[in-house]
Scaffold this motif. Structure first.
Motif, PDB file in Angstrom:
ATOM      1  N   LEU A 195      44.672  39.155  51.288  1.00 36.76           N
ATOM      2  CA  LEU A 195      43.943  40.330  52.078  1.00 36.76           C
ATOM      3  C   LEU A 195      43.413  39.590  53.039  1.00 36.76           C
ATOM      4  CD1 LEU A 195      41.600  42.865  50.484  1.00 36.76           C
ATOM      5  CD2 LEU A 195      40.931  41.583  52.172  1.00 36.76           C
ATOM      6  N   GLU A 196      43.632  40.127  54.368  1.00 33.40           N
ATOM      7  CA  GLU A 196      43.101  39.659  55.623  1.00 33.40           C
ATOM      8  C   GLU A 196      42.165  40.677  56.321  1.00 33.40           C
ATOM      9  OE1 GLU A 196      46.018  37.495  57.855  1.00 33.40           O
ATOM     10  OE2 GLU A 196      45.708  35.470  56.854  1.00 33.40           O
ATOM     11  N   ARG A 197      41.052  40.829  56.125  1.00 36.88           N
ATOM     12  CA  ARG A 197      40.427  41.868  56.872  1.00 36.88           C
ATOM     13  C   ARG A 197      39.093  41.398  57.446  1.00 36.88           C
ATOM     14  NH1 ARG A 197      42.109  47.007  55.071  1.00 36.88           N
ATOM     15  NH2 ARG A 197      44.102  47.137  54.452  1.00 36.88           N
ATOM     16  N   GLU A 198      38.488  42.335  58.280  1.00 36.50           N
ATOM     17  CA  GLU A 198      36.996  41.692  58.716  1.00 36.50           C
ATOM     18  C   GLU A 198      36.223  41.788  57.791  1.00 36.50           C
ATOM     19  OE1 GLU A 198      34.067  43.345  62.314  1.00 36.50           O
ATOM     20  OE2 GLU A 198      35.980  43.967  62.297  1.00 36.50           O
ATOM     21  N   GLY A 199      35.105  40.837  57.623  1.00 32.94           N
ATOM     22  CA  GLY A 199      33.862  40.926  56.909  1.00 32.94           C
ATOM     23  C   GLY A 199      34.221  39.806  55.500  1.00 32.94           C
ATOM     24  N   LEU A 200      33.140  39.763  54.595  1.00 32.74           N
ATOM     25  CA  LEU A 200      33.249  38.967  53.682  1.00 32.74           C
ATOM     26  C   LEU A 200      34.128  39.807  52.458  1.00 32.74           C
ATOM     27  CD1 LEU A 200      32.306  36.868  51.799  1.00 32.74           C
ATOM     28  CD2 LEU A 200      30.022  37.929  51.783  1.00 32.74           C
ATOM     29  N   TRP A 201      34.857  39.334  51.904  1.00 33.46           N
ATOM     30  CA  TRP A 201      35.717  39.745  50.584  1.00 33.46           C
ATOM     31  C   TRP A 201      35.817  38.806  49.496  1.00 33.46           C
ATOM     32  CZ3 TRP A 201      38.026  44.785  50.484  1.00 33.46           C
ATOM     33  CH2 TRP A 201      38.013  45.417  51.916  1.00 33.46           C
ATOM     34  N   TYR A 202      35.654  39.267  48.519  1.00 34.92           N
ATOM     35  CA  TYR A 202      36.016  38.344  47.303  1.00 34.92           C
ATOM     36  C   TYR A 202      36.542  39.070  46.176  1.00 34.92           C
ATOM     37  CZ  TYR A 202      31.476  39.580  45.768  1.00 34.92           C
ATOM     38  OH  TYR A 202      30.350  40.440  45.537  1.00 34.92           O
ATOM     39  N   ALA A 203      37.223  38.459  45.242  1.00 34.27           N
ATOM     40  CA  ALA A 203      38.035  39.194  44.091  1.00 34.27           C
ATOM     41  C   ALA A 203      37.007  38.997  42.818  1.00 34.27           C
ATOM     42  CB  ALA A 203      39.202  38.197  43.704  1.00 34.27           C
ATOM     43  N   LEU A 204      36.874  40.235  42.251  1.00 35.89           N
ATOM     44  CA  LEU A 204      36.020  40.259  40.902  1.00 35.89           C
ATOM     45  C   LEU A 204      36.902  40.014  39.531  1.00 35.89           C
ATOM     46  CD1 LEU A 204      33.952  43.504  41.773  1.00 35.89           C
ATOM     47  CD2 LEU A 204      33.075  41.056  41.790  1.00 35.89           C
ATOM     48  N   ASP A 205      38.176  40.583  39.754  1.00 35.84           N
ATOM     49  CA  ASP A 205      38.872  40.613  38.318  1.00 35.84           C
ATOM     50  C   ASP A 205      40.106  40.714  38.614  1.00 35.84           C
ATOM     51  OD1 ASP A 205      39.100  40.188  35.772  1.00 35.84           O
ATOM     52  OD2 ASP A 205      38.749  42.397  35.043  1.00 35.84           O
ATOM     53  N   TRP A 206      40.933  40.522  37.564  1.00 39.12           N
ATOM     54  CA  TRP A 206      42.605  40.499  37.726  1.00 39.12           C
ATOM     55  C   TRP A 206      42.846  41.856  36.908  1.00 39.12           C
ATOM     56  CZ3 TRP A 206      46.603  37.672  40.105  1.00 39.12           C
ATOM     57  CH2 TRP A 206      45.971  36.426  40.776  1.00 39.12           C
ATOM     58  N   SER A 207      43.803  42.520  37.270  1.00 39.60           N
ATOM     59  CA  SER A 207      44.241  43.563  36.219  1.00 39.60           C
ATOM     60  C   SER A 207      44.819  43.077  34.882  1.00 39.60           C
ATOM     61  CB  SER A 207      45.180  44.528  36.982  1.00 39.60           C
ATOM     62  OG  SER A 207      46.488  43.981  37.106  1.00 39.60           O
ATOM     63  N   PRO A 208      44.957  43.657  33.957  1.00 43.08           N
ATOM     64  CA  PRO A 208      45.474  42.867  32.502  1.00 43.08           C
ATOM     65  C   PRO A 208      47.054  42.494  32.912  1.00 43.08           C
ATOM     66  CG  PRO A 208      44.407  44.919  31.944  1.00 43.08           C
ATOM     67  CD  PRO A 208      44.257  45.090  33.397  1.00 43.08           C
ATOM     68  N   ASP A 209      47.751  43.119  33.615  1.00 39.93           N
ATOM     69  CA  ASP A 209      49.145  42.564  33.822  1.00 39.93           C
ATOM     70  C   ASP A 209      49.115  41.568  34.989  1.00 39.93           C
ATOM     71  OD1 ASP A 209      48.458  44.317  35.923  1.00 39.93           O
ATOM     72  OD2 ASP A 209      50.394  45.588  35.317  1.00 39.93           O
ATOM     73  N   ASP A 210      48.108  41.145  35.635  1.00 42.55           N
ATOM     74  CA  ASP A 210      47.980  40.541  36.748  1.00 42.55           C
ATOM     75  C   ASP A 210      48.638  40.875  38.058  1.00 42.55           C
ATOM     76  OD1 ASP A 210      46.326  38.396  35.432  1.00 42.55           O
ATOM     77  OD2 ASP A 210      47.988  37.316  34.938  1.00 42.55           O
ATOM     78  N   SER A 211      48.771  42.343  38.081  1.00 42.26           N
ATOM     79  CA  SER A 211      49.500  42.855  39.203  1.00 42.26           C
ATOM     80  C   SER A 211      48.456  43.269  40.264  1.00 42.26           C
ATOM     81  CB  SER A 211      50.418  43.958  39.093  1.00 42.26           C
ATOM     82  OG  SER A 211      49.727  44.979  38.328  1.00 42.26           O
ATOM     83  N   ARG A 212      47.271  43.351  40.000  1.00 42.96           N
ATOM     84  CA  ARG A 212      46.121  44.005  40.847  1.00 42.96           C
ATOM     85  C   ARG A 212      45.128  43.199  40.882  1.00 42.96           C
ATOM     86  NH1 ARG A 212      45.595  49.610  38.799  1.00 42.96           N
ATOM     87  NH2 ARG A 212      45.826  48.643  36.733  1.00 42.96           N
ATOM     88  N   LEU A 213      44.165  43.105  41.931  1.00 41.98           N
ATOM     89  CA  LEU A 213      42.819  42.471  42.111  1.00 41.98           C
ATOM     90  C   LEU A 213      41.933  43.636  42.342  1.00 41.98           C
ATOM     91  CD1 LEU A 213      43.536  39.098  44.055  1.00 41.98           C
ATOM     92  CD2 LEU A 213      42.632  39.294  41.737  1.00 41.98           C
TER      93      LEU A 213
END
Length: 734
Positions: A195-213
């Motif tokens: 993920l490359e976007r303007e601003g401050l981004w961070y990850a909160l959690d992985w989906s149970p199958d690790d396919s999504r953030l």
């Protein structure tokens, strides 16, 4: 030259022994300068042995913070300090030995044990001399083998996938300004931008199958935008879109994948725990019966149990629920204090956390689901002191100058630490930074020294703009309302004058970061009612601060203070800045600064010292500069000498009975005035620029731009454990 004498241990002793042989750097301009290793002290006298000896025990206290569970039966990881800085240790069993695993001159942060029960490794971050350009490392617990994973930029918030084969992290590698999300593959050693976007981004959690953030774009403490990111397609979908500003905190996927647990203040004053159902698109309020912020929560790996922490008027409370039926389960009753780092063990039956209280340094505890008995894992040293005799604060509320939304006198919460013995006692006002932060009842041995040994009452107000009291209160100092928070200090001085136990002639003020600005501004506006001030890494000019703070922080700070590129806002910020009015400071001032501070640069301290000294009628300035520190002092030897110097400053400038000057205010309210019906405090008067409506004509409350801090309370972006031995009350954003 006079030698600086003190009784320190370890590295501090060596530093001071070297100091006795050092000559003054120079005093041609009337400023006496001394260098002690990486420290530069200006106009700070030698430390008397009686101060160093008495404070020595208090400075030997240390705390421990929970960093996560290791695969059973290996115990858990903590961070604590046995030398100069906090490092990672392993504890195999409750109250077992602490085995040190990392050995760096700089403290470590962002510690994250692997989520793979077959892999006993952990991630951690480390910067260089306080510059906050963190690099990430991985280390094996058994062998101690380390490997550096990142190079350059600022890398934070590592988050393991469920399988433990990858981790997501935030980085400024692309342009040094925006914070993107990368995923690092442990097998290949490759890191790719997801993920490359303007601003401050961070990850909160992985989906149970690790396919999504589950990711969050953070704009301010009052405004943030959660999204779900598909890692294969790169599709980024907004989660809980809103037409207004909403403050989102932590978020976790339900283990069955049917929804997301999260905290937000959508439609409410406080951040509540909620559940969003993917199938219906509806959100259910889960903690609506508790009228306080949920500051963090944890979900067991099997999804059966959820534990969360509530900030109830500054004190932490733990709640546990069975997810099925949302059934309330027993939870331990805690003493006055603050809980952080809540985590379930791999088997889902134990909950670990850090508990910090006024009478106990941060230590690690756990309890079993459905039980209330606490298991203590660490018992940190307190220098041999009997902490049962430490002073616990009283929560009071004092009247402000205005009315709240219901038409009643607005009341400002504050913690009061009262010294033993009969008054009237001198008073030290402790102002937190942030500004969106909160002073809470935690362990602070140096504060206890002020109260117990120097006989100083400490009052820590949570002025308007503080968190913990609802979003309306939090936004009362935004934009052009900035100096209304300063008027809350004036109201506190009124209240102090009404109390027979306090001496209104001997009141000082101390604060760090944004609290440092409040110290400087208070000395300008209320200098006739204050005896001295201590400013630690504080803002002295909002315009130069916004221009010189690091690129990745600038847009966040503009959300809070205003955009200095706008001519009208620039004129306002310049008008209220302490450097503009520094000639009005007549009281003694202590300024402390880290040379590598990326938040409030050293130039902010330098220009304040220079500006005050340029005025012949200005007060005395002590300057303490640490060349190997950043936003606060993290090395024990530096912190010890700083605390000794502060103690000497208080003894010389706050404790003595005033020999001249009129005693301000009556010991009791004048006729017809009570704390519930107070006369308004006069508005602060700054010297506004020509043609600009300055803060001497503060407008009535009006909608303002949302406020900001570095990250939500639950966010891993800026979530180091509270270090109560730091000169700052807690880790904060200015």
């Amino acid at each position: 030259m006079r030698a600086m004498v003190a009784s320190f241990g370890g590295v501090a002793a060596g530093l001071l022994l070297a100091a006795t042989a050092a000559a003054a750097v120079g005093s041609a301009d009337g400023v006496e300068r001394r260098e002690y290793g990486a420290l530069l002290l200006e106009n700070i006298p030698p430390i008397p042995p009686e101060i160093a000896d008495t404070l020595f025990q208090y400075q030997q206290a240390r705390g421990a913070s929970f960093a996560g569970w290791l695969p059973a039966p290996q115990g858990l990881l903590i961070t604590t300090r046995f030398g100069q800085t906090r490092q990672v240790h392993r504890v195999r069993e409750p109250l077992g030995d602490r085995q040190q695993l990392t050995f760096f001159p700089e403290p470590v942060t962002n510690v994250a044990p692997s989520s793979d029960p077959e892999q006993s490794v952990f991630l951690f971050g480390k910067d260089d001399a306080g510059n906050e350009l963190y690099q990430l490392y991985v280390q094996e617990v058994a062998t101690g083998k380390q490997r550096r994973l990142t190079d350059g930029a600022r890398n934070t918030a590592p988050l393991w996938s469920n399988l433990g084969d990858r981790f997501a992290y935030s980085t400024t590698a692309r342009n040094g300004r925006d914070t993107d999300i990368h995923v690092y593959d442990m097998a290949s050693g490759e890191s790719r931008a997801v993920l490359e976007r303007e601003g401050l981004w961070y990850a909160l959690d992985w989906s149970p199958d690790d396919s999504r953030l589950l990711v969050l774009r953070y704009v301010s403490r009052s405004e943030s935008y959660p999204h779900v990111l598909d890692l294969d397609s790169g599709l980024l979908l907004p989660f809980r879109p809103s037409s207004g500003s909403v403050s989102f905190g932590g978020g976790r996927f339900a283990r069955d994948g049917r929804g997301i647990y999260y905290t937000s203040d959508e439609g409410t004053e406080f951040r509540h725990l909620r559940f969003h159902d993917f199938a219906t698109g509806e959100s259910t309020l889960l903690s609506g019966d508790i009228p306080w912020d949920v500051t963090g929560f944890a979900l067991s790996r099997d999804g059966r149990y959820l534990a969360f922490v509530v900030n109830a008027d500054g004190r932490s409370e733990i709640h546990v629920r069975a997810v099925r039926g949302w059934r309330k389960l027993p939870a331990p009753k805690l003493p006055m204090g603050v809980v952080s780092g809540l985590r379930f063990s791999e088997d889902g039956w134990r909950i670990g956390f850090t508990l910090n209280s006024p009478r106990s340094p941060g230590d690690v505890y756990s309890f079993r689901v459905t039980e209330t008995e606490l298991t203590r894992w660490t018992q940190s040293e307190v220098g041999g002191l009997d902490t049962s005799q430490f002073i616990e604060p009283e929560l009071i509320r004092y009247p402000a100058f205005d009315e709240d939304e219901s038409g009643q006198r607005r009341m400002i919460p504050a913690l009061v630490y009262r010294p033993p013995g009969k008054g009237p006692h001198p008073v030290l006002i402790l102002v937190h930074g942030g500004p969106e932060s909160q002073t809470r009842p935690t362990f602070n041995p140096v504060l206890q020294y002020w109260v117990r040994e120097l006989g100083i009452a400490v009052i820590a107000p949570n002025v308007r703009g503080s968190t913990g009291y609802g979003k309306t209160y939090q936004q009362l100092d935004n934009g052009m309302l900035r100096e209304n928070a300063l008027r809350d200090i004036g109201s506190l001085l009124d209240w102090i004058g009404w109390q027979e136990e306090f001496d209104p002639r001997r009141v000082g003020i101390i604060g760090g970061s944004y609290g440092g600005y409040m110290v400087l501004a208070s000395l300008i506006h209320f200098g006739d009612r204050l005896r001295a001030g201590i400013d630690v890494v504080g803002i002295s000019n909002f315009v130069t601060f916004l221009e010189n703070t690091k690129d990745y922080r600038r847009h966040l700070r503009r959300e809070e203070y205003g955009d200095e590129r706008d001519p009208k806002m620039r004129a306002f910020l310049q008008a209220i800045s302490p450097t503009t009015n520094a000639h009005r400071i007549r009281r003694p001032l202590f300024i402390a600064q880290g040379a590598n501070d990326p938040r409030v640069p050293q130039s902010e301290a330098d220009q304040m010292v220079r500006t005050i000294r340029a005025h012949p009628d200005a007060g005395e300035v002590w300057y303490f500069l640490a060349r190997d520190e950043g936003h606060g002092f993290r090395k024990k030897s530096n912190r010890d000498l700083y605390n000794n110097a502060v103690a000497l400053f208080l003894r010389e400038h706050l404790l003595p009975e005033p020999q001249d000057g009129q005693v301000w205010g009556p010991p009791w309210p004048p006729p017809g005035v009570t704390p519930d019906a107070a006369e308004p405090t006069p508005e602060p008067r700054s010297e506004a620029l020509s043609g600009v409506r300055g803060p001497d004509a503060i407008p009535p409350p009006a909608p303002q731009a949302p406020a900001t801090d570095a990250a939500p309370l639950e966010a891993p972006v800026e979530d180091p454990p509270i270090d109560v031995l730091d000169p700052l009350p807690q880790p904060e954003e200015p």
